[in-house]
Design a protein around this motif. Structure first.
Motif, PDB file in Angstrom:
ATOM      1  N   TYR A   1      38.448  35.930  45.521  1.00 32.61           N
ATOM      2  CA  TYR A   1      38.932  35.728  46.898  1.00 32.61           C
ATOM      3  C   TYR A   1      38.059  34.663  47.577  1.00 32.61           C
ATOM      4  O   TYR A   1      36.822  34.669  47.434  1.00 32.61           O
TER       5      TYR A   1
ATOM      6  N   LYS B   1      41.483  40.904  52.439  1.00 37.80           N
ATOM      7  CA  LYS B   1      42.246  40.338  51.328  1.00 37.80           C
ATOM      8  C   LYS B   1      42.986  41.475  50.614  1.00 37.80           C
ATOM      9  O   LYS B   1      43.019  42.616  51.105  1.00 37.80           O
ATOM     10  N   GLU B   2      43.529  41.186  49.433  1.00 37.75           N
ATOM     11  CA  GLU B   2      44.364  42.164  48.744  1.00 37.75           C
ATOM     12  C   GLU B   2      43.632  43.473  48.462  1.00 37.75           C
ATOM     13  O   GLU B   2      44.139  44.562  48.707  1.00 37.75           O
TER      14      GLU B   2
END
Length: 609
Positions: free
Chosen positions: A536, A568-569
């Motif tokens: 990331y 983020k994810e």
């Protein structure tokens, strides 16, 4: 022949005193008053009585001119009331002086003083001829005035130098320990008494009857070989500069207006000197000075008006631009008058300048009134434009606002900006350190950067960087901003201090991830320890450019600006900058030796794999 006669000197001194009693008494008392003030060891006494000192200086030229005017009247006794009126006006001038102002903090009053001083000296140049005009008599009178000025300046100057050297010799030879202020007192004595007395002695009384022209050879040489060559030199420089402007197709620089003004005044002086004998002197430069000088001057006035109007349009009117613009109009009017008028009375030159000097010293039409209104309008215009751009200013706007702040601060008028800024300037920036409620006048300057920060106006970082050859540097230290403040960290599982350095690559660890700084993309790179495809990038450039508007002076109530939250994810994080140092140049940002605290939480399934 007696080279030195006490009787002759005494006789001339007595005659001068009988003719100018008020002027000489004024000069003598004023000189001794200044000498007493100068004797003060601290020097504060002189500043505290500056209003009286300036009034005493102002009165000398006005009393001389008034006496010249009275002497030429058919019934002089009826006009003596003018001296009484002048005394009242001088008293009012002194009374108007603002209390408690040091000299550096009273530009408005000092401007009026210089305008009245110039007007008083101009009055001397035409006082005897207000009601009656004679060309030859006026020229002879001007010659007498110039001769008296040169003679008195030379004699009093030589006397001062001689006496000062005598004091130096006594001090050196006899260890007399003569204090330095004695030289200042001696200067006041020579200038105030000796110079004034010599100037007034031997001055012709019935000036209007002296119609004989005596044009000495020395004066002709001075005009032919010094003044006119200077005029020609300035003409060549200005016409060469005009050609450069046409070739490069650029607007003239503001400084050229001063050179054109000097050229015009120099030309007028030459015209006054050669006026009665211009056609009788065989030298072509003198014989043809009129009309060629004025014909060549007119195109340069276009240059003058273009230069000053450009500055006025860009930055508004200040006192300096006001006077340049007024003088430009005056020069144009006088040039046209001398070119086309059938009856050319040179007395019109000092009379019109006198009127302009007096009128520009007061009222809404005066230099200070118009300048204040113009700068107020400029500030409102620029402030509105910056506010519309999220209070981010370019270099020109930023510098102009700071310049206008200094302008109003110098004139004790900063509060006039309150309706525009919404800030009570006097209350915000008064001298609270010394308990002075009268604003900040114990200081010699205003911290305009602090004012700009208080208004929330910031310089565009890219513009700031463009002004620096090596880029604009920014430095922020965040730890002190969190004193007595807490940061919630219960939402995170891991904590790690990290370093961000553009010159070395260093990886850290936090949870199941490696952490490093990505120089090329100006970002924090977080990558999985087990899966190289999982990484990331946390971009920093937008955050750092937003911080740059504070110009390294981040207020304590802006501590949140040093925090960057991201999601983020599979990760949730918080970055708290503790030390930031970076450069911006040509849209390129380079981070140097910075550090931060990184808090991280991994998604629940991240630990199940």
């Amino acid at each position: 022949m007696n080279l030195f006669s006490i009787a002759e000197i005494s006789g001339k001194a007595q005659n001068a005193f009988k003719r100018f009693p008020v002027t000489l008494v004024w000069a003598i008392l004023g000189t001794f008053y200044c000498m007493v003030l100068l004797d003060d060891n601290s020097g504060d006494l002189f500043d505290q009585n500056l209003d009286v000192v300036l009034t005493l200086i102002l009165g000398v030229s006005w009393f001389i001119a008034t006496q010249f005017f009275i002497e030429q009247q058919q019934k002089p006794q009826k006009w003596l009331v003018l001296k009484g009126a002048l005394l009242v006006l001088l008293f009012l001038f002194c009374w108007y002086y603002p209390d408690g102002f040091p000299q550096s903090e009273s530009p408005g009053f000092l401007l009026r003083f210089f305008l009245f001083l110039i007007a008083g000296h101009l009055f001397v140049f035409f006082a005897p001829f207000i009601k009656s005009w004679n060309k030859e008599a006026y020229w002879s009178y001007l010659k007498s005035v110039a001769t008296a000025i040169l003679r008195s300046s030379f004699f009093s100057g030589v006397l001062y130098v001689g006496l000062a050297l005598a004091l130096v010799a006594i001090d050196a030879l006899f260890d007399a320990n003569i204090h330095g202020r004695r030289y200042g007192q001696l200067f006041f004595f020579c200038l105030g008494i000796v110079n004034t007395w010599i100037y007034l002695s031997d001055f012709p009384k019935d000036v209007r009857s002296n119609t004989t022209i005596h044009f000495q050879k020395a004066l002709e040489v001075f005009v032919k070989f010094i003044l006119i060559p200077l005029v020609v030199l300035y003409l060549v420089i200005l016409y060469a500069y005009s050609a450069k402007i046409l070739v490069e197709w650029e607007l003239p620089k503001g400084w050229v207006s001063y050179l054109v003004t000097v050229l015009a005044f120099l030309g007028f002086i030459v015209q006054v000197i050669i006026n009665p004998v211009q056609k009788s002197i065989k030298a072509w430069t003198v014989n043809k000075f009129y009309p060629w000088f004025y014909l060549l001057l007119l195109p340069l006035l276009v240059l003058l008006f273009t230069a000053i109007i450009r500055r006025v349009n860009d930055y508004g009117i200040t006192e300096n631009r006001y006077f340049v613009l007024v003088l430009a109009c005056w020069i144009l009017a006088m040039a046209l008058y001398l070119l086309f008028a059938k009856s050319k009375r040179l007395i019109l030159l000092p009379i019109t300048l006198f009127i302009l000097a007096v009128l520009s010293s007061f009222g809404p039409w005066g230099a200070m009134g118009i300048s204040k209104r113009s700068q107020l309008a400029q500030f409102e215009k620029v402030y509105a434009a910056v506010t519309a751009n999220d209070k981010t200013a370019n270099t020109k706007q930023y510098n102009q606002l700071k310049s206008i702040l200094n302008y109003f601060d110098d004139r004790r008028s900063l509060s006039e900006l309150d309706p525009i800024t919404g800030i009570a300037m006097v209350a915000a920036f008064k001298d609270t350190i010394n308990g002075d409620e009268s604003y900040r006048y114990n200081y010699s300057w205003l911290d305009t950067q602090k004012v700009m920060d208080s208004m929330g106006i910031f310089l565009n970082p890219k513009d700031a960087a463009a002004n620096n050859l090596y880029g604009k540097s920014y430095n922020y230290y965040g730890t002190h901003l969190f004193n007595d403040k807490s940061v919630a960290i219960d939402a995170y599982d891991y904590f790690s201090p990290i370093q961000m350095n553009s010159y070395t690559e260093k990886k850290g660890e936090i949870g199941d991830f490696y952490v490093s700084y990505d120089t090329e993309n100006v970002a924090i790179l977080i990558e999985s320890k087990t899966d190289s495809s999982e990484y990331y990038s946390i971009a920093l450039e937008e955050k750092l450019m937003a911080l740059a508007k504070y110009n390294s002076s981040l207020p304590e109530n802006r501590a949140s600006e040093m925090v960057l939250d991201f999601e983020k994810e599979r990760i949730l994080g918080k970055l708290i900058f503790t030390d930031l140092g970076y450069n911006v140049k040509d849209d390129e940002l380079v981070l140097n030796h910075s550090s931060a605290y990184l808090f991280l939480k991994q998604a629940p399934y991240a630990t199940e794999n």
